[in-house]
Write a protein that holds these residues in place. Structure first.
Motif, PDB file in Angstrom:
ATOM      1  N   GLY A 309       0.912  -1.472   0.035  1.00  0.00           N
ATOM      2  CA  GLY A 309       0.005   0.006   0.163  1.00  0.00           C
ATOM      3  C   GLY A 309       0.939   1.333  -0.019  1.00  0.00           C
ATOM      4  O   GLY A 309       0.269   2.291  -0.030  1.00  0.00           O
ATOM      5  N   ILE A 310       2.245   1.218   0.049  1.00  0.00           N
ATOM      6  CA  ILE A 310       2.880   2.516   0.235  1.00  0.00           C
ATOM      7  C   ILE A 310       3.996   2.325  -1.143  1.00  0.00           C
ATOM      8  O   ILE A 310       4.675   1.402  -1.267  1.00  0.00           O
ATOM      9  N   ASP A 311       3.972   3.572  -1.425  1.00  0.00           N
ATOM     10  CA  ASP A 311       4.947   3.975  -2.591  1.00  0.00           C
ATOM     11  C   ASP A 311       6.415   4.142  -2.051  1.00  0.00           C
ATOM     12  O   ASP A 311       6.560   5.551  -2.293  1.00  0.00           O
ATOM     13  N   TYR A 312       7.182   3.214  -1.551  1.00  0.00           N
ATOM     14  CA  TYR A 312       8.319   3.599  -0.762  1.00  0.00           C
ATOM     15  C   TYR A 312       9.264   4.243  -1.791  1.00  0.00           C
ATOM     16  O   TYR A 312       9.991   5.326  -1.407  1.00  0.00           O
ATOM     17  N   ALA A 313       9.586   3.810  -2.998  1.00  0.00           N
ATOM     18  CA  ALA A 313      10.512   4.110  -3.924  1.00  0.00           C
ATOM     19  C   ALA A 313      10.063   5.749  -4.248  1.00  0.00           C
ATOM     20  O   ALA A 313      10.933   6.542  -4.412  1.00  0.00           O
ATOM     21  N   GLY A 314       8.932   6.050  -4.578  1.00  0.00           N
ATOM     22  CA  GLY A 314       8.563   7.460  -4.953  1.00  0.00           C
ATOM     23  C   GLY A 314       8.607   8.336  -3.882  1.00  0.00           C
ATOM     24  O   GLY A 314       9.134   9.357  -4.257  1.00  0.00           O
ATOM     25  N   ILE A 315       8.370   7.927  -2.504  1.00  0.00           N
ATOM     26  CA  ILE A 315       8.541   8.918  -1.564  1.00  0.00           C
ATOM     27  C   ILE A 315       9.838   9.125  -1.221  1.00  0.00           C
ATOM     28  O   ILE A 315      10.324  10.320  -0.983  1.00  0.00           O
ATOM     29  N   ALA A 316      10.841   8.113  -1.323  1.00  0.00           N
ATOM     30  CA  ALA A 316      12.313   8.270  -1.424  1.00  0.00           C
ATOM     31  C   ALA A 316      12.650   9.363  -2.366  1.00  0.00           C
ATOM     32  O   ALA A 316      13.552  10.079  -1.993  1.00  0.00           O
ATOM     33  N   GLN A 317      12.299   9.409  -3.732  1.00  0.00           N
ATOM     34  CA  GLN A 317      12.819   9.978  -4.497  1.00  0.00           C
ATOM     35  C   GLN A 317      12.502  11.652  -4.395  1.00  0.00           C
ATOM     36  O   GLN A 317      13.093  12.349  -4.734  1.00  0.00           O
ATOM     37  N   THR A 318      11.064  11.686  -4.294  1.00  0.00           N
ATOM     38  CA  THR A 318      10.467  12.974  -4.264  1.00  0.00           C
ATOM     39  C   THR A 318      10.471  13.582  -2.793  1.00  0.00           C
ATOM     40  O   THR A 318      10.410  15.176  -2.683  1.00  0.00           O
ATOM     41  N   VAL A 320      12.031  12.096   0.748  1.00  0.00           N
ATOM     42  CA  VAL A 320      13.005  11.569   1.699  1.00  0.00           C
ATOM     43  C   VAL A 320      14.277  12.247   1.033  1.00  0.00           C
ATOM     44  O   VAL A 320      15.072  12.954   1.849  1.00  0.00           O
ATOM     45  N   GLY A 321      14.733  11.953   0.074  1.00  0.00           N
ATOM     46  CA  GLY A 321      15.960  12.373  -0.556  1.00  0.00           C
ATOM     47  C   GLY A 321      17.123  12.116   0.432  1.00  0.00           C
ATOM     48  O   GLY A 321      17.517  11.364   0.771  1.00  0.00           O
ATOM     49  N   PRO A 322      17.683  13.230   0.757  1.00  0.00           N
ATOM     50  CA  PRO A 322      19.033  13.281   1.791  1.00  0.00           C
ATOM     51  C   PRO A 322      18.754  12.737   3.018  1.00  0.00           C
ATOM     52  O   PRO A 322      19.695  12.472   4.160  1.00  0.00           O
ATOM     53  N   TYR A 323      17.336  12.761   3.351  1.00  0.00           N
ATOM     54  CA  TYR A 323      17.001  12.458   4.692  1.00  0.00           C
ATOM     55  C   TYR A 323      17.062  10.793   4.858  1.00  0.00           C
ATOM     56  O   TYR A 323      16.811  10.173   6.163  1.00  0.00           O
ATOM     57  N   GLY A 324      17.174  10.049   3.944  1.00  0.00           N
ATOM     58  CA  GLY A 324      17.241   8.753   4.087  1.00  0.00           C
ATOM     59  C   GLY A 324      17.246   7.941   2.582  1.00  0.00           C
ATOM     60  O   GLY A 324      17.253   8.204   1.730  1.00  0.00           O
ATOM     61  N   ARG A 325      16.917   6.670   2.837  1.00  0.00           N
ATOM     62  CA  ARG A 325      16.709   5.518   1.749  1.00  0.00           C
ATOM     63  C   ARG A 325      15.784   4.505   2.289  1.00  0.00           C
ATOM     64  O   ARG A 325      15.426   4.179   3.452  1.00  0.00           O
ATOM     65  N   VAL A 326      15.211   3.812   1.221  1.00  0.00           N
ATOM     66  CA  VAL A 326      14.190   2.797   1.406  1.00  0.00           C
ATOM     67  C   VAL A 326      14.830   1.682   2.175  1.00  0.00           C
ATOM     68  O   VAL A 326      15.820   1.082   1.885  1.00  0.00           O
ATOM     69  N   ARG A 327      14.143   1.496   3.314  1.00  0.00           N
ATOM     70  CA  ARG A 327      14.498   0.137   4.155  1.00  0.00           C
ATOM     71  C   ARG A 327      13.510  -0.121   5.176  1.00  0.00           C
ATOM     72  O   ARG A 327      12.826   0.333   5.899  1.00  0.00           O
ATOM     73  N   ASN A 328      12.956  -1.452   4.862  1.00  0.00           N
ATOM     74  CA  ASN A 328      11.767  -1.913   5.575  1.00  0.00           C
ATOM     75  C   ASN A 328      12.372  -2.979   6.710  1.00  0.00           C
ATOM     76  O   ASN A 328      11.359  -3.753   7.428  1.00  0.00           O
ATOM     77  N   VAL A 329      13.718  -3.452   6.458  1.00  0.00           N
ATOM     78  CA  VAL A 329      14.236  -4.296   7.887  1.00  0.00           C
ATOM     79  C   VAL A 329      14.801  -3.407   8.706  1.00  0.00           C
ATOM     80  O   VAL A 329      15.370  -2.383   8.297  1.00  0.00           O
ATOM     81  N   ARG A 376       8.548  14.367   7.950  1.00  0.00           N
ATOM     82  CA  ARG A 376       7.424  13.648   8.074  1.00  0.00           C
ATOM     83  C   ARG A 376       5.975  13.740   7.658  1.00  0.00           C
ATOM     84  O   ARG A 376       5.161  13.193   7.544  1.00  0.00           O
ATOM     85  N   VAL A 377       5.831  15.344   7.603  1.00  0.00           N
ATOM     86  CA  VAL A 377       4.446  15.886   7.279  1.00  0.00           C
ATOM     87  C   VAL A 377       4.545  15.561   5.724  1.00  0.00           C
ATOM     88  O   VAL A 377       3.285  14.824   5.283  1.00  0.00           O
ATOM     89  N   ASP A 378       5.322  15.560   4.921  1.00  0.00           N
ATOM     90  CA  ASP A 378       5.318  15.183   3.586  1.00  0.00           C
ATOM     91  C   ASP A 378       5.084  13.616   3.398  1.00  0.00           C
ATOM     92  O   ASP A 378       4.307  13.002   2.496  1.00  0.00           O
TER      93      ASP A 378
END
Length: 533
Positions: A309-318, A320-329, A376-378
């Motif tokens: 249900g969540i577009d992790y890759a899209g949120i990371a790109q648009t 999160v950027g320098p605040y992190g990277r996709v990681r579910n572990v 976090r708001v975005d």
């Protein structure tokens, strides 16, 4: 012996700047440091209570701990402890000659008082060390003063000594001036009411002024045991609006900005005269789901939201950027014993079909709560849009740190976006926030525990975590850590990582010696500043 890492600072002459952005360029003085940040989560300056990230950088410069660790290498070194000895039953610390800002000498009794106080207060700050078997009942017998300069900590359980040292290196391990604090005890509060707004430490700076959601002003501690800081003052200014902070950085009104949005951080990548320091915290931006509320008490529903249900890759790109990277572990991907990430990705059609099979063909409504702070708001807004596509209507509620944290601790939420830090810089330490819940009952009131806050009962995961923390053989422990991650992923978790969390900090090139700490414990006594161009 290694000295404390490099830091920043700033000044009292800037009090008049606290409420507005000046209309003309005004470079900050060379002996004062101004940090533009968000103070929304600075709720208490009591080091055995205040755990929020922005609080830590303030407290790290007012207090010392027995030990600390280097932000680049994770190597442990002594602050108040000149050395320590480890044996089969505990750790003995040998203290340096130091004094508090009050002029009182730092003694073993102060260190004992501070650590026992942590457990007697029994607030969320104690959670990390309580998981090693310490509590309000046994702390006084396990933590003792051998003499004025020697502290003994006996193990409560079978533990990895290095892991205990890392826990003591956290902000909750700060040593307070017991003589001064005891003057301000009221109603058996261990001085908490007074220490919430005052300081009693031995660090390189002392608190001059704190105006909530406005400024925190520190001044140089002339009684500091180490080399005198180059900065006479440090000011933390509340600048919650990223564009305002960006403008202030460009104009020279602040020296450091650490609450910018991802686009504003990226803006400085191409600007001369600025550097970007990125601390890898070992923690995560997480999504907490309240397993005590329908329909989130259904593991299938939690699985659908998390895995489809969540577009992790899209949120990371648009976003999160320098605040992190996709990681579910819940262990950073490049740490020893970390397993690969699972294939969790945005598949709305599959998610809708699975929700119908789970008994929710028409979806349902939820509320997602978040502190009003980037990114976090975005993230919350993006998750709202993602879940709308699978038939889940989400209302976003923003709030300040006091409100949102209190609601999280009270289990008063459907969805909530917290952030975590690693309990120690190992995969097992990172896992702690996601696999630690020895008693899920409401009566346990274990509000310092992220899993408890989500009302997620995990006896098997918790038992494996306890066993791993007791395994002294590194190879065997590593296999247990891998198994813990695999079992977590398979458990339809009620609180899980979305993005490994970085802390990007934009620093003016005038500032030298700043080294962002992964836990926010950035010391500033080694920071210097050059002339403005």
């Amino acid at each position: 012996m290694k000295h404390v890492s490099k830091r920043l600072m700033m000044g009292a002459a800037f009090l008049a700047m606290a409420a507005f952005v000046p209309a003309a360029f005004a470079a900050t003085p060379n002996d004062q440091l101004v940090i533009g940040t968000s103070l929304a989560q600075v709720l208490s300056l009591d080091p055995q209570q205040g755990t929020e990230v922005k609080t830590q950088e303030i407290l790290a410069n007012v207090y010392d701990r027995l030990v600390a660790f280097d932000p680049e290498t994770s190597e442990l070194f002594g602050e108040l402890a000149e050395s320590w000895d480890v044996d089969d039953t505990g750790i003995t610390f040998h203290l340096r000659d130091a004094q508090f800002a009050s002029g009182n000498p730092v003694t073993a009794a102060d260190a004992v008082f501070s650590l026992v106080r942590l457990f007697k207060l029994d607030q969320s700050a104690a959670a990390g060390l309580k998981s090693f078997g310490f509590n309000a009942d046994n702390a006084e017998s396990l933590i003792t003063a051998v003499d004025d300069k020697t502290v003994r900590i006996n193990f409560a359980d079978k533990v990895i000594p290095e892991a205990l040292l890392y826990r003591l290196a956290n902000g909750v391990g700060s040593v307070v001036d017991s003589v001064e604090v005891l003057k301000h005890v009221a109603n058996n509060d261990y001085g908490n009411e007074w220490l919430r707004t005052n300081t009693a430490g031995s660090g390189p700076f002392v608190l001059n002024r704190w105006s909530p959601n406005e400024i925190v002003l520190l001044q140089r501690n002339d009684n500091f045991w180490g080399e005198a800081p180059a900065m006479t003052r440090v000011m933390f200014r509340h600048v919650p609006e990223s564009q305002a902070a960006r403008l202030m950085m460009e104009r020279g009104d602040i020296d450091i900005a650490n609450a910018l949005t991802a686009p504003d951080v990226r803006y400085f990548e191409a600007q001369e005269g600025f550097a970007i320091d990125q601390a890898k915290t070992g923690g995560f931006y997480a999504l907490a789901m309240n397993a005590g509320r329908e329909p989130l008490n259904d593991p299938k529903v939690r699985e659908i939201i998390a895995q489809y249900g969540i577009d992790y890759a899209g949120i990371a790109q648009t976003i999160v950027g320098p605040y992190g990277r996709v990681r579910n572990v819940p262990a950073p991907e490049d740490w020893e014993f970390a397993i690969p990430n699972p294939d969790w990705s945005f598949r709305p059609e599959e998610a809708k079909a699975m929700l119908a099979e789970a008994g929710y063909p028409n979806g349902f409504s939820l509320t997602i709560k978040t502190i009003a702070q980037p990114p976090r708001v975005d993230m919350a807004t993006a998750i709202q849009a993602n879940l709308a596509e699978i038939g889940i209507k989400v209302n976003v509620v923003q709030g300040n740190g006091a409100d949102i944290v209190a609601q999280h601790r009270a289990r008063d939420f459907d969805l909530l976006i917290p952030q975590t830090s690693a309990a120690d810089p190992t995969a097992l330490g990172a896992l702690d926030n996601f696999t630690n819940n020895p008693d899920n009952s409401a009566e346990a009131n274990n509000a310092g525990n992220f899993v408890w806050r989500s009302d997620w009962d995990i006896p098997e995961l918790n038992a494996l975590r306890v066993a791993a923390n007791s395994e002294l053989d590194a190879t065997k422990r590593g296999e247990m850590v891998k198994q813990l991650q695999e079992d977590f992923i398979a458990s339809s978790p009620a609180v899980f990582p979305m993005f490994e969390r970085f802390e990007p900090v934009v620093v003016n090139a005038r500032v030298e010696g700043y080294d962002a700490h992964p836990w926010g414990l950035t010391r500033l006594e080694g920071v210097t500043k050059g002339d403005a161009n």
